[in-house]
Design a protein around this motif. Structure first.
Motif, PDB file in Angstrom:
ATOM      1  N   GLY A 264       0.798  -1.210   0.000  1.00 43.75           N
ATOM      2  CA  GLY A 264       0.000   0.000   0.000  1.00 43.75           C
ATOM      3  C   GLY A 264       0.835   1.266   0.000  1.00 43.75           C
ATOM      4  N   ALA A 265       0.140   2.385  -0.074  1.00 42.55           N
ATOM      5  CA  ALA A 265       0.809   3.687  -0.184  1.00 42.55           C
ATOM      6  C   ALA A 265       1.648   4.011   1.055  1.00 42.55           C
ATOM      7  CB  ALA A 265      -0.236   4.785  -0.412  1.00 42.55           C
ATOM      8  N   PHE A 266       1.171   3.619   2.231  1.00 43.13           N
ATOM      9  CA  PHE A 266       1.942   3.898   3.452  1.00 43.13           C
ATOM     10  C   PHE A 266       3.295   3.190   3.427  1.00 43.13           C
ATOM     11  CE2 PHE A 266      -1.858   5.707   5.299  1.00 43.13           C
ATOM     12  CZ  PHE A 266      -1.368   6.613   6.224  1.00 43.13           C
ATOM     13  N   GLU A 267       3.299   1.930   3.014  1.00 36.77           N
ATOM     14  CA  GLU A 267       4.572   1.198   2.938  1.00 36.77           C
ATOM     15  C   GLU A 267       5.473   1.780   1.845  1.00 36.77           C
ATOM     16  OE1 GLU A 267       4.792  -3.223   3.652  1.00 36.77           O
ATOM     17  OE2 GLU A 267       2.641  -3.008   3.270  1.00 36.77           O
ATOM     18  N   GLN A 268       4.871   2.143   0.711  1.00 35.99           N
ATOM     19  CA  GLN A 268       5.668   2.714  -0.378  1.00 35.99           C
ATOM     20  C   GLN A 268       6.343   4.013   0.051  1.00 35.99           C
ATOM     21  OE1 GLN A 268       3.503   3.067  -4.136  1.00 35.99           O
ATOM     22  NE2 GLN A 268       2.155   1.411  -3.512  1.00 35.99           N
ATOM     23  N   ALA A 269       5.657   4.782   0.896  1.00 39.09           N
ATOM     24  CA  ALA A 269       6.169   6.096   1.300  1.00 39.09           C
ATOM     25  C   ALA A 269       7.006   6.030   2.578  1.00 39.09           C
ATOM     26  CB  ALA A 269       5.009   7.062   1.497  1.00 39.09           C
ATOM     27  N   HIS A 270       7.313   4.848   3.070  1.00 36.61           N
ATOM     28  CA  HIS A 270       8.041   4.713   4.335  1.00 36.61           C
ATOM     29  C   HIS A 270       9.334   5.534   4.321  1.00 36.61           C
ATOM     30  CE1 HIS A 270       9.519   2.951   8.025  1.00 36.61           C
ATOM     31  NE2 HIS A 270      10.636   2.560   7.416  1.00 36.61           N
ATOM     32  N   GLY A 271       9.482   6.393   5.320  1.00 34.32           N
ATOM     33  CA  GLY A 271      10.647   7.266   5.406  1.00 34.32           C
ATOM     34  C   GLY A 271      10.469   8.587   4.690  1.00 34.32           C
ATOM     35  N   GLY A 272       9.446   8.654   3.833  1.00 41.24           N
ATOM     36  CA  GLY A 272       9.243   9.853   3.019  1.00 41.24           C
ATOM     37  C   GLY A 272       7.927  10.543   3.309  1.00 41.24           C
ATOM     38  N   THR A 273       7.265  11.005   2.238  1.00 38.90           N
ATOM     39  CA  THR A 273       6.046  11.801   2.353  1.00 38.90           C
ATOM     40  C   THR A 273       4.914  11.128   1.587  1.00 38.90           C
ATOM     41  OG1 THR A 273       7.348  13.835   2.485  1.00 38.90           O
ATOM     42  CG2 THR A 273       5.011  14.067   1.950  1.00 38.90           C
ATOM     43  N   LEU A 274       3.743  11.067   2.203  1.00 39.24           N
ATOM     44  CA  LEU A 274       2.545  10.546   1.552  1.00 39.24           C
ATOM     45  C   LEU A 274       1.565  11.689   1.350  1.00 39.24           C
ATOM     46  CD1 LEU A 274       0.734   8.267   0.504  1.00 39.24           C
ATOM     47  CD2 LEU A 274       0.024   7.829   2.876  1.00 39.24           C
ATOM     48  N   PHE A 275       1.188  11.920   0.099  1.00 35.87           N
ATOM     49  CA  PHE A 275       0.245  12.982  -0.241  1.00 35.87           C
ATOM     50  C   PHE A 275      -1.102  12.363  -0.556  1.00 35.87           C
ATOM     51  CE2 PHE A 275      -1.638  15.556  -3.785  1.00 35.87           C
ATOM     52  CZ  PHE A 275      -2.080  16.607  -2.981  1.00 35.87           C
ATOM     53  N   LEU A 276      -2.128  12.740   0.214  1.00 32.09           N
ATOM     54  CA  LEU A 276      -3.481  12.223   0.027  1.00 32.09           C
ATOM     55  C   LEU A 276      -4.365  13.353  -0.486  1.00 32.09           C
ATOM     56  CD1 LEU A 276      -3.832  10.109   3.305  1.00 32.09           C
ATOM     57  CD2 LEU A 276      -3.137   9.327   1.030  1.00 32.09           C
ATOM     58  N   ASP A 277      -4.723  13.280  -1.759  1.00 33.32           N
ATOM     59  CA  ASP A 277      -5.543  14.325  -2.379  1.00 33.32           C
ATOM     60  C   ASP A 277      -7.020  14.015  -2.178  1.00 33.32           C
ATOM     61  OD1 ASP A 277      -6.143  16.596  -3.751  1.00 33.32           O
ATOM     62  OD2 ASP A 277      -5.621  15.830  -5.728  1.00 33.32           O
ATOM     63  N   GLU A 278      -7.828  15.063  -2.059  1.00 31.77           N
ATOM     64  CA  GLU A 278      -9.278  14.942  -1.847  1.00 31.77           C
ATOM     65  C   GLU A 278      -9.574  14.016  -0.662  1.00 31.77           C
ATOM     66  OE1 GLU A 278     -11.087  17.000  -3.222  1.00 31.77           O
ATOM     67  OE2 GLU A 278      -9.699  17.684  -4.751  1.00 31.77           O
ATOM     68  N   ILE A 279      -8.933  14.296   0.453  1.00 29.90           N
ATOM     69  CA  ILE A 279      -9.022  13.451   1.646  1.00 29.90           C
ATOM     70  C   ILE A 279     -10.438  13.395   2.198  1.00 29.90           C
ATOM     71  CG2 ILE A 279      -8.423  15.390   3.170  1.00 29.90           C
ATOM     72  CD1 ILE A 279      -7.213  11.776   3.632  1.00 29.90           C
ATOM     73  N   ALA A 280     -11.228  14.443   1.970  1.00 29.52           N
ATOM     74  CA  ALA A 280     -12.583  14.497   2.535  1.00 29.52           C
ATOM     75  C   ALA A 280     -13.504  13.447   1.934  1.00 29.52           C
ATOM     76  CB  ALA A 280     -13.181  15.891   2.331  1.00 29.52           C
ATOM     77  N   ASN A 281     -13.117  12.832   0.826  1.00 29.79           N
ATOM     78  CA  ASN A 281     -13.974  11.856   0.165  1.00 29.79           C
ATOM     79  C   ASN A 281     -13.814  10.440   0.717  1.00 29.79           C
ATOM     80  OD1 ASN A 281     -15.088  13.742  -1.564  1.00 29.79           O
ATOM     81  ND2 ASN A 281     -13.553  13.424  -3.143  1.00 29.79           N
ATOM     82  N   LEU A 282     -12.884  10.237   1.639  1.00 28.99           N
ATOM     83  CA  LEU A 282     -12.718   8.907   2.221  1.00 28.99           C
ATOM     84  C   LEU A 282     -13.937   8.549   3.070  1.00 28.99           C
ATOM     85  CD1 LEU A 282      -8.974   8.876   3.334  1.00 28.99           C
ATOM     86  CD2 LEU A 282      -9.993   7.676   1.409  1.00 28.99           C
ATOM     87  N   SER A 283     -14.317   7.279   3.057  1.00 23.91           N
ATOM     88  CA  SER A 283     -15.466   6.827   3.841  1.00 23.91           C
ATOM     89  C   SER A 283     -15.150   6.904   5.332  1.00 23.91           C
ATOM     90  CB  SER A 283     -15.826   5.385   3.461  1.00 23.91           C
ATOM     91  OG  SER A 283     -14.801   4.498   3.900  1.00 23.91           O
ATOM     92  N   TYR A 284     -16.193   6.870   6.139  1.00 26.31           N
ATOM     93  CA  TYR A 284     -16.029   7.016   7.595  1.00 26.31           C
ATOM     94  C   TYR A 284     -15.178   5.874   8.150  1.00 26.31           C
ATOM     95  CZ  TYR A 284     -17.323   8.304  12.371  1.00 26.31           C
ATOM     96  OH  TYR A 284     -17.288   8.712  13.694  1.00 26.31           O
ATOM     97  N   ASP A 285     -15.402   4.643   7.667  1.00 30.45           N
ATOM     98  CA  ASP A 285     -14.646   3.492   8.150  1.00 30.45           C
ATOM     99  C   ASP A 285     -13.161   3.634   7.858  1.00 30.45           C
ATOM    100  OD1 ASP A 285     -16.961   2.377   9.086  1.00 30.45           O
ATOM    101  OD2 ASP A 285     -17.251   1.032   7.377  1.00 30.45           O
ATOM    102  N   ILE A 286     -12.838   4.139   6.682  1.00 27.36           N
ATOM    103  CA  ILE A 286     -11.432   4.318   6.320  1.00 27.36           C
ATOM    104  C   ILE A 286     -10.818   5.435   7.159  1.00 27.36           C
ATOM    105  CG2 ILE A 286      -9.861   4.988   4.459  1.00 27.36           C
ATOM    106  CD1 ILE A 286     -10.930   2.159   4.227  1.00 27.36           C
ATOM    107  N   GLN A 287     -11.606   6.457   7.477  1.00 31.47           N
ATOM    108  CA  GLN A 287     -11.103   7.522   8.345  1.00 31.47           C
ATOM    109  C   GLN A 287     -10.727   6.973   9.721  1.00 31.47           C
ATOM    110  OE1 GLN A 287     -13.620  11.054   8.493  1.00 31.47           O
ATOM    111  NE2 GLN A 287     -14.317  10.671   6.399  1.00 31.47           N
TER     112      GLN A 287
END
Length: 487
Positions: A251-274
């Protein structure tokens, strides 16, 4: 102490630049003559040269060649007027580090000088051919581009940040000041801005100016992710964990380990994922879908939204505790209509990019087109501007200037808006109503008046007018023709 030689035939510029650079810790000397500059170079080396393109006894192109013969490792920055930008670009291809256009801004000069002097010396090589690609940003890092071209595509996790345009407007300078302020920290950042304002570019700049710059930058658009897909994209999944999971996914978190993860349009994530995202931020551990194993992750988060997350919290769409986790620092990107002073620089940059794509020389722009650009509201912001330039360059033959006819319909309307306002709104009342008892005519008049009022309210922006009228743009254009509203 780094030494700088300033070459300019205007005594005022020599004096001001010398004093300014000396004040900031450089040993600065100046001359108004190209011949004198070459003598000075033969006597001692300089770390960097600021050279005006137009000199009384020579020109920048010839002087650049002479400098490279005498001191091949000296960094050269060309000072140029707007009309000489194309020439300056060619000089960058042939060995200059970058160019800076007049009028000169002290902060811009200092930033460019510091950046140039911080670069590692590179081996000498032959001048780049005229057809070779050149970076289109204000700071041209040719060596960096060459290295990126040698990098396998699978290892590139982000766009090179030299494509970002550093504007000269007050809004642009304030934006960059905030970026440089927060970048060296490890704060989470919320980036607000309308569609097309460059939120990912800002996130990339934050990463490139941080202590994590040598680690991955990973961008993920959350706008269209379903609950199931979002969990997989963010945290990864194990093989066979659900239908279609034929392989293990990182996943994106593992890919970005040590670096920066940019999450665009974060408000569209479902409540469970939040909820899951909040746990990951708190525990700094992720669990792939279908796995019981916890994996430690060290990631800096930059999130973006085109609406305020605080308002989404009030509406119940976004978790308040997650919002406060993200809200360590907030950056607002102004829309293009609020920074029209940056138009020439943006157009210049995109023109260079598109010219490279199409394999043709940059094309001049007519004054009518510039008038359209300045009057237009730019609802699509910088992204829309770039697409307009691409379209216009493609439609314009070589050796001609970009004309209004090559612009999209929305912009062409702006070119006639003044005549629309001065000559009247179109159909006169006596043309509209032939019989006060004619119900169809009365309805047409009401529709006519409503459209005119909405157009005036949105400053004749047809896209916004169609949205307010709750019709699509094609329907609006048909009604304008039907009602004989000329513009």
């Amino acid at each position: 102490m780094k030494s700088i030689l300033i070459i300019d035939d205007e005594i005022n510029i020599c004096t001001l630049l010398s004093k300014f650079l000396s004040k900031h810790g450089f040993k600065a000397e100046s001359t108004m003559s190209g011949a004198t500059a070459l003598k000075m170079l033969k006597e001692k080396p300089y770390d960097l040269i600021l050279c005006d393109y137009r000199l009384k006894d020579t020109d920048g192109a010839q002087l650049l060649n002479d400098i490279r013969q005498i001191r091949p490792r000296t960094v050269v920055i060309i000072i140029t007027g707007y009309t000489d930008v194309r020439i300056a670009v060619d000089m960058v291809k042939n060995g200059a580090y970058d160019y800076i256009s007049k009028p000169l801004y002290p902060d811009e000069i200092l930033a460019l000088v510091q950046k140039a002097l911080s670069q590692e010396p590179v081996p000498l090589r032959e001048p780049v051919a005229a057809t070779a690609p050149v970076s289109a940003g204000r700071v041209v890092e040719e060596e960096k581009v060459v290295e990126e071209e040698k990098t396998p595509l699978s290892l590139k996790s982000s766009k090179p940040n030299d494509k970002y345009v550093y504007g000269k407007s007050h809004a642009a300078k304030e934006l960059y000041r905030q970026i440089t302020l927060v970048a060296p920290t490890d704060y989470s950042v919320i980036v607000y801005g309308e569609t097309g304002t460059g939120k990912e570019s800002v996130a990339n700049l934050i990463h490139q100016n941080s202590q994590r710059k040598n680690e991955p930058f990973v961008a993920l658009d959350c706008g269209s992710l379903s609950k199931e897909l979002a969990a997989s994209e963010l945290f990864g999944h194990e093989k066979g964990s659900f239908t279609g999971a034929i392989n293990t996914k990182i996943g994106a978190f593992e890919q970005a380990h040590g670096g920066t993860l940019f999450l665009d349009e974060i408000a569209n994530l479902s409540y469970d994922i939040q909820v899951a995202l909040l746990r990951v931020i708190q525990e700094k551990q992720i669990r792939r879908v279908g796995s019981l194993k916890e994996i430690a992750v060290d990631v800096r988060l930059v999130v973006a939204s085109n609406e305020k997350l605080s308002e989404s919290v009030q509406k119940g769409k976004f978790r308040e505790d997650l919002f406060h986790r993200f809200n360590e620092f907030t950056i607002y990107i102004p829309p293009l209509r609020e920074r029209l002073d940056d138009l020439p620089q943006l157009v210049d940059t995109f023109m260079l990019q598109v010219s490279r794509e199409l394999g043709k020389q940059p094309i001049p722009i007519s004054s009518d087109v510039w008038d359209c650009f300045r009057r237009y509201d730019w609802p699509g912001n910088i992204r829309e501007l770039k697409n307009v330039i691409r379209r216009a360059c493609l439609l314009t033959p070589a050796d001609e200037e970009i004309a209004v006819e090559t612009l999209p319909l929305e912009l062409k309307e702006e070119s006639t808006r003044e005549s629309f306002s001065s000559s009247g709104d179109g159909m006169e009342e006596h043309d509209m109503i032939t019989d006060a008892n004619d119900l169809k005519a009365v309805a047409l008049k009401a529709e006519y008046n409503k459209i005119i009022n909405v157009l005036k309210a949105v400053k004749y922006n047809k896209t916004k007018a169609a949205q307010l009228l709750n019709i699509d743009r094609k329907t609006l254009y048909n009604k304008l023709r039907l009602l004989n509203i000329n513009y």
